[in-house]
Design a protein around this motif. Sequence first.
Motif, PDB file in Angstrom:
ATOM      1  N   ALA A  22       1.791 -11.698  -3.251  1.00 46.10           N
ATOM      2  CA  ALA A  22       0.551 -11.282  -2.582  1.00 46.10           C
ATOM      3  C   ALA A  22      -0.148 -10.184  -3.367  1.00 46.10           C
ATOM      4  N   ALA A  23       0.640  -9.291  -3.963  1.00 49.15           N
ATOM      5  CA  ALA A  23       0.053  -8.202  -4.748  1.00 49.15           C
ATOM      6  C   ALA A  23      -0.656  -8.734  -5.985  1.00 49.15           C
ATOM      7  N   CYS A  24      -0.127  -9.793  -6.597  1.00 46.13           N
ATOM      8  CA  CYS A  24      -0.799 -10.400  -7.754  1.00 46.13           C
ATOM      9  C   CYS A  24      -2.203 -10.856  -7.382  1.00 46.13           C
ATOM     10  N   HIS A  25      -2.333 -11.453  -6.198  1.00 41.94           N
ATOM     11  CA  HIS A  25      -3.663 -11.869  -5.732  1.00 41.94           C
ATOM     12  C   HIS A  25      -4.528 -10.655  -5.417  1.00 41.94           C
ATOM     13  N   ALA A  26      -3.928  -9.674  -4.742  1.00 43.31           N
ATOM     14  CA  ALA A  26      -4.695  -8.514  -4.294  1.00 43.31           C
ATOM     15  C   ALA A  26      -5.225  -7.689  -5.458  1.00 43.31           C
TER      16      ALA A  26
ATOM     17  N   TYR B  75      11.402 -11.121   0.964  1.00 39.18           N
ATOM     18  CA  TYR B  75      10.160 -10.524   1.453  1.00 39.18           C
ATOM     19  C   TYR B  75       9.499  -9.680   0.370  1.00 39.18           C
ATOM     20  N   GLN B  76      10.297  -9.002  -0.422  1.00 39.20           N
ATOM     21  CA  GLN B  76       9.723  -8.233  -1.524  1.00 39.20           C
ATOM     22  C   GLN B  76       9.104  -9.157  -2.571  1.00 39.20           C
ATOM     23  N   VAL B  77       9.756 -10.280  -2.842  1.00 41.15           N
ATOM     24  CA  VAL B  77       9.205 -11.229  -3.819  1.00 41.15           C
ATOM     25  C   VAL B  77       7.885 -11.798  -3.311  1.00 41.15           C
TER      26      VAL B  77
ATOM     27  N   GLY C 204      -7.919  -0.283   1.733  1.00 39.60           N
ATOM     28  CA  GLY C 204      -6.919   0.620   2.277  1.00 39.60           C
ATOM     29  C   GLY C 204      -5.609  -0.086   2.542  1.00 39.60           C
ATOM     30  N   ARG C 205      -5.674  -1.268   3.137  1.00 36.25           N
ATOM     31  CA  ARG C 205      -4.456  -2.031   3.414  1.00 36.25           C
ATOM     32  C   ARG C 205      -3.815  -2.512   2.108  1.00 36.25           C
ATOM     33  N   THR C 206      -4.657  -2.915   1.156  1.00 37.23           N
ATOM     34  CA  THR C 206      -4.115  -3.336  -0.134  1.00 37.23           C
ATOM     35  C   THR C 206      -3.347  -2.192  -0.785  1.00 37.23           C
ATOM     36  N   GLY C 207      -3.965  -1.005  -0.820  1.00 35.78           N
ATOM     37  CA  GLY C 207      -3.313   0.145  -1.436  1.00 35.78           C
ATOM     38  C   GLY C 207      -2.015   0.510  -0.760  1.00 35.78           C
ATOM     39  N   GLU C 208      -2.015   0.500   0.579  1.00 33.87           N
ATOM     40  CA  GLU C 208      -0.785   0.827   1.306  1.00 33.87           C
ATOM     41  C   GLU C 208       0.289  -0.218   1.039  1.00 33.87           C
ATOM     42  N   GLY C 209      -0.106  -1.485   1.026  1.00 34.35           N
ATOM     43  CA  GLY C 209       0.860  -2.554   0.779  1.00 34.35           C
ATOM     44  C   GLY C 209       1.493  -2.448  -0.600  1.00 34.35           C
ATOM     45  N   VAL C 210       0.671  -2.189  -1.621  1.00 28.31           N
ATOM     46  CA  VAL C 210       1.196  -2.065  -2.988  1.00 28.31           C
ATOM     47  C   VAL C 210       2.128  -0.865  -3.091  1.00 28.31           C
ATOM     48  N   ALA C 211       1.758   0.255  -2.466  1.00 34.02           N
ATOM     49  CA  ALA C 211       2.600   1.454  -2.515  1.00 34.02           C
ATOM     50  C   ALA C 211       3.949   1.199  -1.834  1.00 34.02           C
ATOM     51  N   LEU C 212       3.932   0.527  -0.687  1.00 31.83           N
ATOM     52  CA  LEU C 212       5.173   0.201   0.001  1.00 31.83           C
ATOM     53  C   LEU C 212       6.042  -0.729  -0.841  1.00 31.83           C
ATOM     54  N   LEU C 213       5.402  -1.727  -1.473  1.00 30.84           N
ATOM     55  CA  LEU C 213       6.145  -2.661  -2.319  1.00 30.84           C
ATOM     56  C   LEU C 213       6.812  -1.922  -3.474  1.00 30.84           C
TER      57      LEU C 213
ATOM     58  N   SER D 274       7.753   1.161  -3.602  1.00 25.91           N
ATOM     59  CA  SER D 274       8.877   1.978  -3.109  1.00 25.91           C
ATOM     60  C   SER D 274      10.089   1.107  -2.802  1.00 25.91           C
ATOM     61  N   ALA D 275       9.858  -0.117  -2.294  1.00 28.08           N
ATOM     62  CA  ALA D 275      10.972  -1.016  -1.995  1.00 28.08           C
ATOM     63  C   ALA D 275      11.627  -1.526  -3.274  1.00 28.08           C
ATOM     64  N   LEU D 276      10.813  -1.920  -4.255  1.00 23.83           N
ATOM     65  CA  LEU D 276      11.349  -2.485  -5.493  1.00 23.83           C
ATOM     66  C   LEU D 276      12.140  -1.453  -6.297  1.00 23.83           C
ATOM     67  N   ARG D 277      11.792  -0.185  -6.147  1.00 25.15           N
ATOM     68  CA  ARG D 277      12.513   0.852  -6.893  1.00 25.15           C
ATOM     69  C   ARG D 277      13.987   0.936  -6.491  1.00 25.15           C
ATOM     70  N   ARG D 278      14.336   0.376  -5.364  1.00 24.80           N
ATOM     71  CA  ARG D 278      15.737   0.394  -4.927  1.00 24.80           C
ATOM     72  C   ARG D 278      16.578  -0.650  -5.645  1.00 24.80           C
ATOM     73  N   GLY D 279      15.925  -1.557  -6.376  1.00 24.22           N
ATOM     74  CA  GLY D 279      16.660  -2.537  -7.160  1.00 24.22           C
ATOM     75  C   GLY D 279      17.401  -3.572  -6.350  1.00 24.22           C
ATOM     76  N   GLN D 280      16.909  -3.874  -5.144  1.00 26.19           N
ATOM     77  CA  GLN D 280      17.550  -4.878  -4.284  1.00 26.19           C
ATOM     78  C   GLN D 280      16.506  -5.886  -3.807  1.00 26.19           C
ATOM     79  N   ALA D 281      15.843  -6.505  -4.752  1.00 26.97           N
ATOM     80  CA  ALA D 281      14.739  -7.402  -4.407  1.00 26.97           C
ATOM     81  C   ALA D 281      15.224  -8.592  -3.599  1.00 26.97           C
ATOM     82  N   GLY D 282      14.625  -8.761  -2.421  1.00 28.01           N
ATOM     83  CA  GLY D 282      14.916  -9.893  -1.558  1.00 28.01           C
ATOM     84  C   GLY D 282      13.678 -10.743  -1.375  1.00 28.01           C
TER      85      GLY D 282
END
Length: 408
Positions: A293-297, A286-288, A265-274, A276-284
Amino acid sequence: MIVRDGIAAVFRAERARIVATLIRATGDWDLAEECVQDAFAQALETWPREGVPRRPGGWLTTAARRRALDRLRRSAVEATKLREVAESTGYEDDRDDGGIDDDLLRLIFTCCHPALTLEARVALTLRTVAGLTTAEIARAFLVAEPTMDKRLVRARRKIRHARIPYRVPPAHLLPERTGSVLGVLYLLFNEGYSATAGAAPVRRRLCAEAIRLARTLVALMPDEPEAVGLLALMLLHDSRREARTDASGELVALPDQDRSRWDAGRTGEGVALLDSALRRGQAGPYQVQAAIAACHAMAVDAESTDWPQIALLYGQLAKLVPSPTVELNRAVAVSMADGPRAGLYLVDALADELAGHHLLHATRADLLRRLGRTAEAAVAYREAASLAPTDAERRYLARKAAEPARAG
């Protein structure tokens, strides 16, 4: 002993919230911390005799407020402060509505006022909000404890003399505080996820509090992609929490973790949040880090991990936030993608900058072991164990030091 352990647990869980409430009421940081300590001492004396109250957090809050009221009366502080404290002595004000009207979040924004230096902002928040000791904060900043103590004293004095307001700033002022607040929450979570001292390698309360505050910040600033990225990063790391230690509390390395114990559940929520953040095209940064972390998850097992992608992401992170610690992590990823010899070359280049860091020696030991240089690996593992900050890490590294010695 059971009651004393219970009191200690309540104190750890409630301390920051009560301190924040008293700072809001009195405006005096030192007084707030002293009165909370006094309330804890009173509980140690009273609860074993009269029993633990139904709402221990409320009891401690009331005791601390009454102590503050007494102190303010004795020092003849202005009547307005007396009224503010007197009006909030009941239990009814003890709440956690998860909203923006949050004393802890107000406290963090106060600590992160631009009038303070960046290091002072982070250090003061870790001390006041997270309850970290000065020694723990000094280790996080790689400075001597007396140096950190002086920084904390100066920061509190600056807040008092400059009359920095205790509040979440208006919307137009939020951006100038965002970086500091994100940095504070990041370090708060890290101290919980990988403790810098003590017997336990994970401090769950700190992880939970950092995640709660990150959620509150995202609610306050939903269009800030780095706030969303930080929350994603926390959730993705926290999803592995249960698998990081075994039944006896010993550390389990990432490749050896039972992935069925990861919180899907936490993995899914984390990936979904990531996403949504990356879609803004302003990767900083914390997003990187969340993407790493998502690659591992997302890997079904350790062998399926996309190490070339992780190495590329660490290279991007190193450009955003140049740091020897980031470079050390990149070296690990390179070693997994291109072989241990390539990783060892990068690790040895960091020897001077991270000479006293146990992770440098632990990483070097692992690479030497993979290269078959078992005697050298054992020496490096022992050096890492001697520098490790927690009991669990020291035991883990000592076990690793014995393995290559037997293999050789």
